[in-house]
Design a protein around this motif. Sequence first.
Motif, PDB file in Angstrom:
ATOM      1  N   UNK A 180       0.846  -1.185   0.000  1.00 12.90           N
ATOM      2  CA  UNK A 180       0.000   0.000   0.000  1.00 12.90           C
ATOM      3  C   UNK A 180       0.886   1.240   0.000  1.00 12.90           C
ATOM      4  N   UNK A 181       0.549   2.205  -0.834  1.00 21.92           N
ATOM      5  CA  UNK A 181       1.417   3.368  -0.997  1.00 21.92           C
ATOM      6  C   UNK A 181       1.599   4.141   0.300  1.00 21.92           C
ATOM      7  N   UNK A 182       0.573   4.204   1.120  1.00 20.37           N
ATOM      8  CA  UNK A 182       0.656   4.987   2.350  1.00 20.37           C
ATOM      9  C   UNK A 182       1.410   4.275   3.471  1.00 20.37           C
ATOM     10  N   UNK A 183       1.614   2.967   3.331  1.00 20.67           N
ATOM     11  CA  UNK A 183       2.215   2.206   4.428  1.00 20.67           C
ATOM     12  C   UNK A 183       3.742   2.303   4.389  1.00 20.67           C
ATOM     13  N   UNK A 230       6.885  11.565 -17.235  1.00 18.10           N
ATOM     14  CA  UNK A 230       8.278  11.743 -17.651  1.00 18.10           C
ATOM     15  C   UNK A 230       9.123  11.968 -16.410  1.00 18.10           C
ATOM     16  N   UNK A 231       9.457  10.879 -15.727  1.00 14.45           N
ATOM     17  CA  UNK A 231      10.153  10.987 -14.444  1.00 14.45           C
ATOM     18  C   UNK A 231      11.211   9.903 -14.336  1.00 14.45           C
ATOM     19  N   UNK A 232      12.002   9.996 -13.265  1.00 13.54           N
ATOM     20  CA  UNK A 232      13.089   9.048 -13.004  1.00 13.54           C
ATOM     21  C   UNK A 232      12.598   7.768 -12.340  1.00 13.54           C
ATOM     22  N   UNK A 233      11.316   7.706 -12.025  1.00  8.47           N
ATOM     23  CA  UNK A 233      10.722   6.533 -11.403  1.00  8.47           C
ATOM     24  C   UNK A 233       9.275   6.846 -11.067  1.00  8.47           C
ATOM     25  N   UNK A 234       8.540   5.826 -10.629  1.00  5.01           N
ATOM     26  CA  UNK A 234       7.148   6.050 -10.237  1.00  5.01           C
ATOM     27  C   UNK A 234       6.628   4.817  -9.519  1.00  5.01           C
ATOM     28  N   UNK A 235       5.686   5.004  -8.580  1.00  2.53           N
ATOM     29  CA  UNK A 235       5.023   3.855  -7.976  1.00  2.53           C
ATOM     30  C   UNK A 235       4.320   3.019  -9.044  1.00  2.53           C
TER      31      UNK A 235
END
Length: 215
Positions: free
Chosen positions: A9-12, A202-207
Amino acid sequence: MQLRDCSHDLESGRPYPGDPPVSVTPHASFEADGYRVADISCSTHSGTHVDAPSHMLADGKFLDEFSVEEFQFDAHLVDCTDHGEREAVGADAIPGAAGSTDVDLLVFHTGWSERWGRREYFDHPYLTERAAERCVDLDCDVGLDTASVDPTPTRNASDDEPSGYPAHAALLGADSLVVENLTNLAGLPERFTLHAYPIPVAADGAPVRAVAAFE
């Protein structure tokens, strides 16, 4: 076909040391506005996420330079559950069968995701530079259930650990993708498909929402 969610979970959990924490803040409420909208703030490397080469390389590719097909992987699970705190995973841990032409992702299962949300999560096993180079030699991207392919700096780091980010440099320097903070790998078959699609940015990473598919 069975599906298994391999995402935290992203928030955890805790943010990677030095990174901003995740926050999900109400912006509009049903009671006041008749609808709900939330403001989400996080780093590009929050939760289960994918690293693009631009994460570590000045001229590296960004996520939007990869086609969507490149985030569906024919994966081979590498059992590293015998590795302990801050123990290096060497090239000898990578099975020769992983070099078959229908494998394009090596997923290192350390069992470290069980420590998610605790301080000791950052004292995880890591890949040696030679192990990362072996993955490149096999033309494979990398996934793992730890915070990083390299050692994470903590007070428990030892003087004989590699400095900098040699595994990242080897992988990202070859335009490989790195999927970190996977979970729920126990019991997966040796071969499966991993879907790990980042948001189109357009980023260096992402969830990512990482999902394993298997028979």
